[in-house]
Design a protein around this motif. Structure first.
Motif, mmCIF file in Angstrom:
data_model
loop_
_atom_site.group_PDB
_atom_site.id
_atom_site.type_symbol
_atom_site.label_atom_id
_atom_site.label_comp_id
_atom_site.label_asym_id
_atom_site.label_seq_id
_atom_site.Cartn_x
_atom_site.Cartn_y
_atom_site.Cartn_z
ATOM 1 N N VAL A 91 0.846 -1.201 0.000
ATOM 2 C CA VAL A 91 0.000 0.000 0.000
ATOM 3 C C VAL A 91 0.878 1.248 0.000
ATOM 4 O O VAL A 91 0.631 2.198 -0.751
ATOM 5 N N GLY A 92 1.914 1.247 0.819
ATOM 6 C CA GLY A 92 2.820 2.394 0.879
ATOM 7 C C GLY A 92 3.522 2.654 -0.437
ATOM 8 O O GLY A 92 3.682 3.809 -0.850
ATOM 9 N N ALA A 93 3.942 1.587 -1.122
ATOM 10 C CA ALA A 93 4.596 1.751 -2.424
ATOM 11 C C ALA A 93 3.653 2.417 -3.409
ATOM 12 O O ALA A 93 4.032 3.370 -4.103
ATOM 13 N N SER A 94 2.417 1.923 -3.468
ATOM 14 C CA SER A 94 1.472 2.496 -4.434
ATOM 15 C C SER A 94 1.129 3.942 -4.078
ATOM 16 O O SER A 94 1.042 4.786 -4.968
ATOM 17 N N ARG A 95 0.967 4.227 -2.801
ATOM 18 C CA ARG A 95 0.631 5.604 -2.397
ATOM 19 C C ARG A 95 1.801 6.564 -2.591
ATOM 20 O O ARG A 95 1.634 7.636 -3.164
ATOM 21 N N CYS A 97 4.432 6.329 -4.412
ATOM 22 C CA CYS A 97 4.877 6.450 -5.805
ATOM 23 C C CYS A 97 3.730 6.756 -6.763
ATOM 24 O O CYS A 97 3.942 6.824 -7.970
ATOM 25 N N GLU A 98 2.524 6.899 -6.217
ATOM 26 C CA GLU A 98 1.335 7.213 -7.016
ATOM 27 C C GLU A 98 1.144 6.221 -8.157
ATOM 28 O O GLU A 98 1.014 6.584 -9.319
ATOM 29 N N ALA A 99 1.112 4.945 -7.782
ATOM 30 C CA ALA A 99 0.936 3.856 -8.743
ATOM 31 C C ALA A 99 -0.396 3.151 -8.491
ATOM 32 O O ALA A 99 -0.918 3.168 -7.378
ATOM 33 N N ASP A 100 -0.903 2.513 -9.524
ATOM 34 C CA ASP A 100 -2.135 1.735 -9.397
ATOM 35 C C ASP A 100 -1.930 0.466 -8.577
ATOM 36 O O ASP A 100 -2.836 0.023 -7.881
ATOM 37 N N TRP A 101 -0.747 -0.115 -8.696
ATOM 38 C CA TRP A 101 -0.406 -1.358 -8.018
ATOM 39 C C TRP A 101 0.822 -1.161 -7.149
ATOM 40 O O TRP A 101 1.737 -0.425 -7.525
ATOM 41 N N GLN A 130 -8.548 -3.779 -6.122
ATOM 42 C CA GLN A 130 -9.445 -4.511 -5.219
ATOM 43 C C GLN A 130 -8.937 -4.567 -3.789
ATOM 44 O O GLN A 130 -9.432 -5.349 -2.984
ATOM 45 N N GLY A 131 -7.948 -3.753 -3.439
ATOM 46 C CA GLY A 131 -7.431 -3.746 -2.075
ATOM 47 C C GLY A 131 -6.104 -4.460 -1.961
ATOM 48 O O GLY A 131 -5.434 -4.724 -2.953
ATOM 49 N N ALA A 132 -5.755 -4.797 -0.723
ATOM 50 C CA ALA A 132 -4.464 -5.424 -0.443
ATOM 51 C C ALA A 132 -4.646 -6.885 -0.069
ATOM 52 O O ALA A 132 -5.651 -7.268 0.519
ATOM 53 N N GLN A 133 -3.656 -7.686 -0.439
ATOM 54 C CA GLN A 133 -3.629 -9.087 -0.055
ATOM 55 C C GLN A 133 -2.191 -9.523 0.153
ATOM 56 O O GLN A 133 -1.256 -8.861 -0.304
ATOM 57 N N PHE A 158 1.935 -11.617 -9.041
ATOM 58 C CA PHE A 158 1.466 -10.353 -9.623
ATOM 59 C C PHE A 158 0.833 -10.603 -10.998
ATOM 60 O O PHE A 158 -0.214 -10.045 -11.326
ATOM 61 N N ALA A 159 1.454 -11.483 -11.785
ATOM 62 C CA ALA A 159 0.891 -11.830 -13.094
ATOM 63 C C ALA A 159 -0.505 -12.449 -12.948
ATOM 64 O O ALA A 159 -1.418 -12.144 -13.712
ATOM 65 N N THR A 160 -0.669 -13.290 -11.938
ATOM 66 C CA THR A 160 -1.976 -13.893 -11.666
ATOM 67 C C THR A 160 -3.004 -12.822 -11.302
ATOM 68 O O THR A 160 -4.144 -12.856 -11.762
ATOM 69 N N LEU A 161 -2.611 -11.867 -10.485
ATOM 70 C CA LEU A 161 -3.525 -10.781 -10.095
ATOM 71 C C LEU A 161 -3.952 -9.930 -11.278
ATOM 72 O O LEU A 161 -5.085 -9.455 -11.322
ATOM 73 N N LEU A 162 -3.055 -9.765 -12.242
ATOM 74 C CA LEU A 162 -3.375 -8.938 -13.406
ATOM 75 C C LEU A 162 -4.324 -9.649 -14.364
ATOM 76 O O LEU A 162 -4.944 -8.977 -15.209
ATOM 77 N N ARG A 163 -4.461 -10.955 -14.262
ATOM 78 C CA ARG A 163 -5.348 -11.700 -15.178
ATOM 79 C C ARG A 163 -6.790 -11.483 -14.840
ATOM 80 O O ARG A 163 -7.232 -11.267 -13.797
#
Length: 163
Positions: A91-95, A97-101, A130-133, A158-163
């Motif tokens: 969550v911190g990385a996305s926030r 760095c202003e990234a979607d993931w 869809q949140g964090a896991q 990560f590839a699985t999550l993107l599918r």
């Protein structure tokens, strides 16, 4: 490739970059035990700059709080190697760095346990629309093998999550 001499090659990364680009999404990392190897793997692909926002190397525990925004009470109570820390790193990385993931990794590469956590224990956090896991893995091998496997598993999940 820069990572190949280290015995690290992740051919699925090109597909990740293509998928993110096609979807107009971006990714960032916050890494502890891998110290930037996931970000390095993601940026091995030409054109990665269109989707990789950046990465935080938060090897020291205090930097997990200061740079990635991990709750200091969580760190005090459970230590740096905990599933919730991985989630908060993502969550911190996305926030930050202003990234979607966001992808966050923490664990023990070894050879010795850390705060009672056995070597090879790795927590992978993912933050997205869809949140964090979190996914926890127990990986075999020496320090190098654990770190390389952590990168591979993080990219595969990560590839699985993107599918």
């Amino acid at each position: 490739m820069i990572l190949e001499p280290l015995g690290l090659a992740f051919p699925q990364v090109a597909g990740l970059i293509t998928t993110l680009r096609e979807r107009g999404e971006s990714v960032a990392t916050a890494e502890s035990l891998t110290a930037g190897l996931v970000a390095a793997a993601l940026t091995e692909v030409p054109g990665a700059s269109a989707v990789v926002r950046g990465g935080l190397v938060v090897y020291a525990t205090d930097l997990k709080e200061r740079l990635a925004g991990v709750d200091p009470e969580l760190l005090a109570e459970h230590g740096a190697v905990h599933p919730d820390v991985a989630a908060q790193l993502a969550v911190g990385a996305s926030r930050r760095c202003e990234a979607d993931w966001g992808i966050g990794l923490t664990g023990v590469a070894g050879p010795d346990p850390q705060d009672g956590v056995a070597p090879g224990t790795v927590h992978l956090g993912f933050s997205g629309p869809q949140g964090a896991q979190v996914q926890t893995e127990v990986l075999d091998g020496d320090r190098h093998a654990v770190r390389a496997a952590a990168v591979r598993v993080a990219l595969e999940h990560f590839a699985t999550l993107l599918r």
